[in-house]
Write an enzyme that holds these catalytic residues in place. Structure first.
Site, PDB file in Angstrom:
ATOM      1  N   GLU A 115       0.848  -1.203   0.000  1.00  9.37           N
ATOM      2  CA  GLU A 115       0.000   0.000   0.000  1.00  9.37           C
ATOM      3  C   GLU A 115       0.879   1.247   0.000  1.00  9.37           C
ATOM      4  OE1 GLU A 115      -2.228  -0.436   3.649  1.00  9.37           O
ATOM      5  OE2 GLU A 115      -2.793  -2.495   3.155  1.00  9.37           O
ATOM      6  N   LYS A 117       1.933   4.743   1.517  1.00 10.36           N
ATOM      7  CA  LYS A 117       1.762   5.246   2.887  1.00 10.36           C
ATOM      8  C   LYS A 117       1.255   6.686   2.808  1.00 10.36           C
ATOM      9  CE  LYS A 117       3.773   5.504   7.421  1.00 10.36           C
ATOM     10  NZ  LYS A 117       3.433   6.917   7.670  1.00 10.36           N
ATOM     11  N   ASP A 119       0.005  10.300   3.742  1.00 19.59           N
ATOM     12  CA  ASP A 119       0.491  11.242   4.750  1.00 19.59           C
ATOM     13  C   ASP A 119      -0.666  12.121   5.202  1.00 19.59           C
ATOM     14  OD1 ASP A 119       2.284  12.368   6.401  1.00 19.59           O
ATOM     15  OD2 ASP A 119       3.306  13.566   4.874  1.00 19.59           O
ATOM     16  N   TYR A 225      -8.996   7.147   2.565  1.00 15.74           N
ATOM     17  CA  TYR A 225      -8.803   5.780   2.060  1.00 15.74           C
ATOM     18  C   TYR A 225      -8.733   4.839   3.246  1.00 15.74           C
ATOM     19  CZ  TYR A 225      -7.679   7.062  -2.784  1.00 15.74           C
ATOM     20  OH  TYR A 225      -7.736   7.510  -4.082  1.00 15.74           O
ATOM     21  N   LYS A 324       9.905   3.676   4.030  1.00 13.04           N
ATOM     22  CA  LYS A 324       9.714   5.111   3.791  1.00 13.04           C
ATOM     23  C   LYS A 324      10.601   5.664   2.679  1.00 13.04           C
ATOM     24  CE  LYS A 324       8.503   7.782   7.043  1.00 13.04           C
ATOM     25  NZ  LYS A 324       7.949   8.173   8.321  1.00 13.04           N
ATOM     26  N   CYS A 418      20.645  48.580  -7.459  1.00 12.80           N
ATOM     27  CA  CYS A 418      20.889  47.291  -8.097  1.00 12.80           C
ATOM     28  C   CYS A 418      22.267  46.769  -7.683  1.00 12.80           C
ATOM     29  CB  CYS A 418      20.821  47.451  -9.610  1.00 12.80           C
ATOM     30  SG  CYS A 418      21.408  46.008 -10.489  1.00 12.80           S
ATOM     31  N   CYS A 421      24.574  47.050 -11.030  1.00 13.99           N
ATOM     32  CA  CYS A 421      24.957  48.304 -11.699  1.00 13.99           C
ATOM     33  C   CYS A 421      24.692  49.545 -10.861  1.00 13.99           C
ATOM     34  CB  CYS A 421      24.241  48.420 -13.041  1.00 13.99           C
ATOM     35  SG  CYS A 421      22.498  48.798 -12.871  1.00 13.99           S
ATOM     36  N   CYS A 436      15.538  46.319 -11.313  1.00 14.44           N
ATOM     37  CA  CYS A 436      16.602  47.269 -11.558  1.00 14.44           C
ATOM     38  C   CYS A 436      16.161  48.151 -12.715  1.00 14.44           C
ATOM     39  CB  CYS A 436      17.865  46.499 -11.939  1.00 14.44           C
ATOM     40  SG  CYS A 436      19.083  47.524 -12.748  1.00 14.44           S
ATOM     41  N   CYS A 442      22.729  48.017 -17.219  1.00 11.66           N
ATOM     42  CA  CYS A 442      22.979  47.014 -16.181  1.00 11.66           C
ATOM     43  C   CYS A 442      23.655  45.761 -16.751  1.00 11.66           C
ATOM     44  CB  CYS A 442      21.665  46.625 -15.512  1.00 11.66           C
ATOM     45  SG  CYS A 442      21.888  45.341 -14.271  1.00 11.66           S
TER      46      CYS A 442
HETATM   47  C1  9MJ Z   1      -1.022   4.674   5.711  1.00 17.14           C
HETATM   48  N1  9MJ Z   1      -0.701   5.683   6.497  1.00 17.14           N
HETATM   49  O1  9MJ Z   1      -1.237   4.816   4.531  1.00 17.14           O
HETATM   50  C2  9MJ Z   1      -1.318   1.832   7.776  1.00 17.14           C
HETATM   51  N2  9MJ Z   1      -1.163   3.368   6.324  1.00 17.14           N
HETATM   52  O2  9MJ Z   1      -1.622  -0.106   9.124  1.00 17.14           O
HETATM   53  C3  9MJ Z   1      -1.431   2.209   5.665  1.00 17.14           C
HETATM   54  N3  9MJ Z   1      -1.097   3.117   7.631  1.00 17.14           N
HETATM   55  C4  9MJ Z   1      -1.343   1.153   9.034  1.00 17.14           C
HETATM   56  N4  9MJ Z   1      -1.527   1.251   6.576  1.00 17.14           N
HETATM   57  C5  9MJ Z   1      -1.565  -0.435  10.423  1.00 17.14           C
HETATM   58  N5  9MJ Z   1      -1.571   2.082   4.337  1.00 17.14           N
HETATM   59  C6  9MJ Z   1      -1.259   0.665  11.140  1.00 17.14           C
HETATM   60  C7  9MJ Z   1      -1.125   1.698  10.247  1.00 17.14           C
END
Ligand code: 9MJ
Length: 683
Positions: A115, A117, A119, A225, A324, A418, A421, A436, A442
């Site tokens: 998957e 990750k 943020d 999601y 990461k 400037c 110049c 300028c 210049c």
């Molecule tokens: C994120 N942040 O996309 C988990 N996460 O699974 C995904 N976080 C997660 N899985 C277990 N895709 C704890 C956190």
């Protein structure tokens, strides 16, 4: 409307709004435009206000938010919300996979659910008998905050599960995030209103979810999601078969999707640990194209029974890890600010930073854009700053860490002269940048000034290309346009790829350019925003160069097309000693005929507007324009109902079509030549 009719319509609106939502957020296939959704939503809200008894627990009207709360209450998670451990390299991943294989004590290969990750912010959604009854933040994993009212405004999250079969209690876990596009819009709006911006989509999502007033959250366009489950009751409503819940994590996500919750489309089932690196690289490469921020990938043992066997340590499962990406944001210090002068005279503050490794490269400089940006950031020299480098985008300073500001932090002073110049710098109304005013003089702008001076529409010096100008300036043979006229054949022939013949031709072309028109001369000076038409208007209005030089802003604004900004540019240009020096040198070298004031009779095309399009075979379009202007005509760039004639050459395109549709008279090139000849214009 009777209550019965209203009730029917409310049900219908529920059905439509829920379907459209699902199509948009879960299927990624909207069938109606947003305005239709908004219209139906307004209708539902009005009906519920008139017939409050018809408002149902899962009414889509909750999407717009309700009464503001005093504080958030606490929610104890029935099953703790875990966080993830991290790996950062193929070696670390392999070590992780090996540990799992050893603990699994099985010869079978281990499949992983892969998957991105996300943020954003982890949340847990609790559905009872199919209805969303509670939503909570992760908090410390054991206890979170009750953010149900805010979560209900997120259209990606169903208020009621789809289908007939679902556990009586189902907790879905996933990430709330703000799509990049929404984040940018939100920040643009904040900048326009002079409000504080969010540093990144994650902060924007967090700030939006933390609102006690859910009406604010509703305006923020958050999304969601799902990536896992929390508590799931054994009892399954509408169950037809035993063991409704799959024993594969990946399959469970598909089940969750069938219940109407969105699952990230990038999620994949991998056969074994060796496929992990490929997935990681693929997501890393495509990351910029995704409409949401991610900071890595997540790999989870797919077999739930094996997950249970592996268990967890502290707050993280043994069966999953985040792999990461290198950090895109880092801290460093702003050591100094220097000012660069660009080709157009724009003065840009450049941050000199203590070198820092971010987004995969070492960064030691970043642009600060302009004065507004510096004020917005509230940044001082010696401050600790957050620097961000995403993809191939140039590094940006995102924010200042005020807690770390040292006592000797200095305010950033903008130059009043400037740095190249020493000419005055000017910030024009409506412009964010300082410029300028050195123009022709210049050093930073010199090459551009000379290129412009000799360009086709200016003095049209044949054989003096951009590359040659650059070489001549680099070799210090010329410094200003006036120096062109003292170039010798010998000077030129020492340049790369310059034979004697071409040097000879160029000297002749320069000599020819000594004789020009007042309009071309003014245009050639390259005063900001003084284009060909303005230059011609200035010449016609003032008749002599001295008159233009001496005119004040008011007098200049009497000229057609000259507004406040252009007038200011002109006055500023001639107020600079450096420019005066170059201009006086040019006046000593160049000549132009006096402008003969035309009588009405000599301006037979006065009050007529022409547009020229397509390719003319006997003359250039700018020549045609000048000829028509000499007869008093106005020549415009675009067709409108006010256009009197369109001169259409070969390959005329959309302007011709537009002229025909507006009934504007069309002239061929022959018609134009006949017209010019009739008025004794010598071609
Ligand atoms: C994120 N942040 O996309 C988990 N996460 O699974 C995904 N976080 C997660 N899985 C277990 N895709 C704890 C956190």
């Amino acid at each position: 409307m009777t209550e019965q009719q209203a009730s029917q319509r409310v049900s219908e609106l529920h059905r439509l709004l829920t379907t459209y939502n699902h199509e948009y957020y879960v299927m990624d296939q909207p069938s109606v435009p947003d305005v239709e959704y908004d219209r139906l939503m307004r209708e539902l809200i009005l009906l519920e206000a008139e017939f409050p008894q018809l408002k149902q627990a899962d009414s889509p009207s909750q999407r717009v938010g309700g009464e503001a709360l005093k504080a958030f209450t606490q929610v104890t998670h029935q099953i703790p919300m875990l966080s993830l451990d991290n790996v950062f390299s193929p070696q670390e991943w392999q070590a992780f996979a090996k540990r799992i294989e050893e603990r699994a004590k099985s010869a079978n290969t281990i499949a992983f659910c892969a998957e991105p990750k996300l943020d954003g912010l982890a949340v847990s959604l609790r559905y009872e008998n199919g209805y969303l009854v509670q939503a909570a933040t992760r908090g410390d994993g054991a206890v979170g905050e009750n953010i149900t009212e805010n979560i209900k405004t997120i259209k990606a999250i169903p208020l009621k599960l789809s289908g007939e079969i679902y556990p009586s209690v189902l907790e879905v876990r996933g990430e709330v995030f703000m799509p990049k596009a929404s984040f940018e819009k939100l920040n643009e709006a904040a900048i326009k209103k002079g409000e504080k911006t969010f540093a990144n989509p994650r902060n924007a999502a967090a700030g939006s979810l933390r609102q006690l007033d859910s009406k604010i959250t509703a305006k923020r366009n958050l999304s969601f999601y799902a990536y896992g489950l929390g508590f799931v009751s054994e009892q399954v409503q509408g169950q037809v078969e035993q063991n409704w819940l799959a024993t594969s994590h990946y399959q469970r996500l598909q089940q969750v999707k069938l219940l109407g919750l969105p699952v990230c489309p990038e999620v994949k089932l991998l056969d074994d640990a060796d496929q992990v690196e490929g997935f990681y690289q693929h997501i890393l490469q495509t990351r910029e194209a995704l409409d949401y921020e991610i900071d890595g990938t997540v790999f989870k043992v797919d077999d739930i029974r094996l997950q249970e066997k592996l268990g967890f340590v502290a707050r993280a499962p043994r069966w999953a890890t985040a792999y990461k990406f290198p950090a895109q944001e880092e801290l460093t210090t702003l050591d100094d600010v220097e000012f660069q002068v660009g080709r157009t005279g724009a003065i840009t503050p450049v941050a000199r930073l203590s070198p820092v490794f971010v987004g995969g490269v070492t960064v030691s400089n970043a642009t600060l854009h302009n004065q507004d940006e510096i004020e917005r950031l509230g940044i001082k020299i010696k401050d600790t700053v957050v620097i961000r480098r995403a993809g191939d985008v140039i590094p940006q300073i995102v924010s200042v860490v005020l807690d770390k500001r040292p006592d000797n932090a200095r305010t950033i002073e903008f130059p009043t002269r400037c740095p190249v110049c020493q000419s005055d710098v000017l910030r024009l109304e409506g412009e964010a940048v300082l410029r300028c005013t050195g123009g022709l003089y210049c050093g930073a702008q010199r090459k551009e000034a000379i290129k412009h001076f000799s360009s086709r529409k200016a003095l049209d010096i044949d054989g003096l290309g951009d590359k040659l100008v650059e070489q001549l300036v680099d070799e210090k043979l010329i410094q200003t346009p006036a120096d062109l006229f003292s170039l010798t054949e010998l000077d030129i022939s020492t340049m790369e790829r310059m034979g004697q013949k071409s040097a000879q031709n160029l000297v002749q072309a320069i000599e020819k350019a000594r004789h020009t028109t007042l309009a071309k001369f003014i245009y050639a000076l390259g005063i900001r925003e003084v284009g060909e038409t303005t230059a011609a208007n200035l010449a016609q209005h003032f008749l002599t160069f001295d008159a233009i030089k001496d005119a004040d802003e008011d007098a200049l604004q009497d000229v057609p097309d000259v507004g406040k900004i252009v007038a200011k540019n002109i006055v500023q240009f001639f107020a600079q000693a450096h420019n005066v020096e170059v201009v006086e040198a040019l006046e000593g070298i160049m000549t132009w005929p006096d402008i003969i004031v035309k009588t009405e009779a000599q301006q037979p095309l006065k009050d007529l507007t022409y547009v020229i399009t397509g390719t003319l075979s006997q003359m250039g379009r700018s020549d045609a324009k000048a000829y028509l202007q000499s007869l008093g005509a106005k020549v415009s760039g675009s067709i409108s109902a006010k256009t009197d004639y369109l001169v259409a050459g070969e390959k005329a395109g959309s302007k011709l079509t537009k002229a025909q549709s507006l009934g504007v008279k069309v002239l061929t090139e022959e018609d134009l030549i006949a017209l010019l000849t009739e008025h004794e214009v010598s071609l």
